[in-house]
Write a protein that holds these residues in place. Structure first.
Motif, PDB file in Angstrom:
ATOM      1  N   VAL A   1       6.836   8.195  10.974  1.00 50.26           N
ATOM      2  CA  VAL A   1       6.224   6.878  11.127  1.00 50.26           C
ATOM      3  C   VAL A   1       7.347   5.915  11.498  1.00 50.26           C
ATOM      4  O   VAL A   1       8.346   5.810  10.778  1.00 50.26           O
ATOM      5  CB  VAL A   1       5.518   6.425   9.839  1.00 50.26           C
ATOM      6  CG1 VAL A   1       4.897   5.047  10.031  1.00 50.26           C
ATOM      7  CG2 VAL A   1       4.447   7.438   9.435  1.00 50.26           C
TER       8      VAL A   1
ATOM      9  N   ALA B   1       2.924   0.128   9.021  1.00 47.94           N
ATOM     10  CA  ALA B   1       3.532   1.400   9.448  1.00 47.94           C
ATOM     11  C   ALA B   1       4.357   1.977   8.314  1.00 47.94           C
ATOM     12  O   ALA B   1       5.582   1.832   8.263  1.00 47.94           O
ATOM     13  CB  ALA B   1       4.377   1.192  10.691  1.00 47.94           C
ATOM     14  N   THR B   2       3.683   2.634   7.376  1.00 49.77           N
ATOM     15  CA  THR B   2       4.362   3.237   6.226  1.00 49.77           C
ATOM     16  C   THR B   2       3.969   4.702   6.103  1.00 49.77           C
ATOM     17  O   THR B   2       2.814   5.066   6.382  1.00 49.77           O
ATOM     18  CB  THR B   2       3.980   2.516   4.925  1.00 49.77           C
ATOM     19  OG1 THR B   2       2.581   2.707   4.659  1.00 49.77           O
ATOM     20  CG2 THR B   2       4.282   1.023   5.026  1.00 49.77           C
ATOM     21  N   PRO B   3       4.874   5.569   5.667  1.00 46.84           N
ATOM     22  CA  PRO B   3       4.541   6.988   5.486  1.00 46.84           C
ATOM     23  C   PRO B   3       3.381   7.207   4.514  1.00 46.84           C
ATOM     24  O   PRO B   3       2.619   8.168   4.677  1.00 46.84           O
ATOM     25  CB  PRO B   3       5.843   7.585   4.947  1.00 46.84           C
ATOM     26  CG  PRO B   3       6.914   6.670   5.456  1.00 46.84           C
ATOM     27  CD  PRO B   3       6.308   5.308   5.434  1.00 46.84           C
ATOM     28  N   ALA B   4       3.242   6.329   3.528  1.00 49.82           N
ATOM     29  CA  ALA B   4       2.159   6.500   2.552  1.00 49.82           C
ATOM     30  C   ALA B   4       0.794   6.380   3.211  1.00 49.82           C
ATOM     31  O   ALA B   4      -0.168   7.030   2.781  1.00 49.82           O
ATOM     32  CB  ALA B   4       2.308   5.464   1.435  1.00 49.82           C
ATOM     33  N   ARG B   5       0.686   5.569   4.255  1.00 47.43           N
ATOM     34  CA  ARG B   5      -0.603   5.392   4.934  1.00 47.43           C
ATOM     35  C   ARG B   5      -0.885   6.521   5.918  1.00 47.43           C
ATOM     36  O   ARG B   5      -2.046   6.708   6.321  1.00 47.43           O
ATOM     37  CB  ARG B   5      -0.643   4.055   5.672  1.00 47.43           C
ATOM     38  CG  ARG B   5      -0.540   2.840   4.747  1.00 47.43           C
ATOM     39  CD  ARG B   5      -0.831   1.560   5.517  1.00 47.43           C
ATOM     40  NE  ARG B   5      -2.223   1.522   5.950  1.00 47.43           N
ATOM     41  CZ  ARG B   5      -2.631   1.133   7.144  1.00 47.43           C
ATOM     42  NH1 ARG B   5      -1.736   0.778   8.063  1.00 47.43           N
ATOM     43  NH2 ARG B   5      -3.913   1.107   7.449  1.00 47.43           N
TER      44      ARG B   5
ATOM     45  N   PRO C   1       5.783  -3.659   9.968  1.00 47.02           N
ATOM     46  CA  PRO C   1       6.258  -2.793   8.878  1.00 47.02           C
ATOM     47  C   PRO C   1       5.305  -2.708   7.694  1.00 47.02           C
ATOM     48  O   PRO C   1       5.308  -1.707   6.983  1.00 47.02           O
ATOM     49  CB  PRO C   1       7.596  -3.423   8.474  1.00 47.02           C
ATOM     50  CG  PRO C   1       7.539  -4.826   8.978  1.00 47.02           C
ATOM     51  CD  PRO C   1       6.716  -4.777  10.223  1.00 47.02           C
ATOM     52  N   VAL C   2       4.496  -3.721   7.483  1.00 45.41           N
ATOM     53  CA  VAL C   2       3.589  -3.683   6.345  1.00 45.41           C
ATOM     54  C   VAL C   2       2.511  -2.616   6.537  1.00 45.41           C
ATOM     55  O   VAL C   2       1.967  -2.085   5.563  1.00 45.41           O
ATOM     56  CB  VAL C   2       2.945  -5.071   6.117  1.00 45.41           C
ATOM     57  CG1 VAL C   2       2.004  -5.428   7.254  1.00 45.41           C
ATOM     58  CG2 VAL C   2       2.218  -5.117   4.772  1.00 45.41           C
TER      59      VAL C   2
ATOM     60  N   VAL D   1       8.708   2.081  12.797  1.00 43.62           N
ATOM     61  CA  VAL D   1       8.494   0.641  12.934  1.00 43.62           C
ATOM     62  C   VAL D   1       9.295   0.174  14.143  1.00 43.62           C
ATOM     63  O   VAL D   1      10.535   0.145  14.121  1.00 43.62           O
ATOM     64  CB  VAL D   1       8.927  -0.125  11.669  1.00 43.62           C
ATOM     65  CG1 VAL D   1       8.727  -1.628  11.872  1.00 43.62           C
ATOM     66  CG2 VAL D   1       8.147   0.357  10.454  1.00 43.62           C
TER      67      VAL D   1
ATOM     68  N   ALA E   1      -0.957   1.275  13.855  1.00 41.62           N
ATOM     69  CA  ALA E   1      -1.084   1.801  12.488  1.00 41.62           C
ATOM     70  C   ALA E   1      -2.397   1.343  11.876  1.00 41.62           C
ATOM     71  O   ALA E   1      -2.442   0.502  10.976  1.00 41.62           O
ATOM     72  CB  ALA E   1       0.104   1.342  11.636  1.00 41.62           C
TER      73      ALA E   1
END
Length: 382
Positions: A249, A238-242, A235-236, A251, A210
């Motif tokens: 996406v 791998a977020t849909p927002a990024r 997880p910090v 984790v 990510a």
């Protein structure tokens, strides 16, 4: 014909007869592949394209003629003429053969269901007789989804089953291709050549890591029609927002995700982590799977160290030969966006068997036909 499925489906639902012109064979630099179609309704409405504009007018007129006269399907060839570059023909230098037929939705009712599936993005294959006896020319048989059922008939039960099996195999592979059957008592007494139009679920692009490069690559992959997954154990990050362009996406540890993922020969795996604790177990697994492309990011020093670790982990030299590392073509890319272009350019060149060289430095047709070995089920049924 599936390139204009939405329009054909509307016409079928409205019970409007139409003429369908389908590209059944191409050579040289013809711009569009077999299976591409142009259709004309009785009121003159047209949909689709078969040559990018070179011969559209002539094919449109031929469609009107076949539609109005009700005559049997006809084949027509178009090519470039050195004697008269402005005559009807392909100024790009290629040749194509077109099958033009009248279709009355009431006569091939199963087409409505097949076109409905194509319009909705569901898997479907339509086998279309393009060479054979006049009374069978233009007939279709369709296969929906992954089941064994089929609809339509080509005139014999055994022939229908043979064609349906081949259509299912091509649908699984996501390929539109020509198949030959018949000429023997076991399949079909009459020799037929069929063009199988296949619409499979989109191929998968699995991006591991990510990072900023993954954000740009997920956008490029989405644009090319891949179903894009970004996977990272953190997880910090791998977020849909990024990753707004990724379809999903995830984790998870990369090798754990890949071990459970559904992959096939069209799947591309892009490893952007360049971290040995992620890379080695992931690549060791990926290189043992029947995926179409595997690439890994990193410097040449990283690549050399990665190779040593993979060999120590039991990967063979033959398996390592499948790995594209450092990933991408040499385009001089620096930014994540430029790097994404370099990576997808390599994927396209690998998939289509291109050279990766400037077209000004290669000879031969620009639009080369990639001859793909049929899946085992197709070869067995042929």
């Amino acid at each position: 014909m599936l390139n204009i499925a939405d329009t054909l489906y509307r016409w079928c639902r409205e019970a409007r007869p139409f003429a369908l012109a389908t590209v059944v064979d191409v050579s040289g630099s013809a711009p569009l592949p077999p299976g591409t179609a142009l259709a004309v309704a009785a009121d003159g409405e047209a949909a689709g394209s078969i040559s990018g504009g070179c011969v559209e007018g002539a094919v449109y007129d031929l469609c009107r003629q076949v539609l109005d006269s009700g005559e049997p399907p006809v084949r027509a060839s178009f090519g470039y003429s050195d004697d008269d570059a402005f005559a009807v023909g392909l100024t790009c230098g290629g040749e194509l053969e077109v099958l033009v037929q009248r279709i009355d939705p009431a006569d091939q009712a199963h087409l409505t269901s097949a076109l409905d599936a194509a319009t909705g993005g569901r898997p479907v294959a339509v086998a279309h007789v393009v060479y054979g006896p006049v009374h069978l020319l233009g007939r279709t048989l369709s296969v929906l989804g992954d089941g064994n059922a089929y609809d339509g008939t080509l005139g014999s039960e055994e022939g229908d089953r043979t064609v349906a099996a081949q259509a299912r195999a091509l649908l699984r592979a996501g390929r539109t291709a020509r198949v030959e059957i018949g000429g023997d008592a076991d399949t079909c007494p009459e020799k037929l050549s069929l063009l199988v139009h296949a619409q499979a679920p989109p191929p998968r692009m699995l991006i591991f890591g990510a990072v900023d490069f993954a954000a740009a690559l997920s956008q490029a992959g989405h644009f090319l029609g891949y179903h894009v997954t970004v996977c990272d154990a953190r997880p910090v990050f791998a977020t849909p927002a990024r990753f707004p362009h990724a379809h999903e996406v995830v984790v998870a540890w990369p090798h754990d995700y890949l071990a459970a993922a559904e992959v096939d020969s069209r799947t591309v795996v892009c490893v952007l982590t360049h971290d040995a604790k992620f890379d080695i177990p992931l690549l060791r697994l990926a290189l043992d799977l029947p995926v179409g492309y595997i690439g890994a990011m990193g410097s040449r020093r990283t690549h050399e160290h990665r190779q040593e670790l993979l060999l120590e982990a039991g990967v063979t030299d033959l398996q390592l030969a499948r790995l594209h590392s450092p990933i991408g073509l040499d385009l001089g890319a620096h930014t994540p966006e430029e790097t994404a272009v370099a990576i997808t350019a390599e994927i396209i060149a690998h998939t289509r068997r291109g050279t990766g060289l400037p077209l000004s430095r290669v000879t031969g047709p620009i639009h080369r036909r990639v001859r793909v070995t049929p899946p085992p089920a197709v070869r067995a049924a042929a």
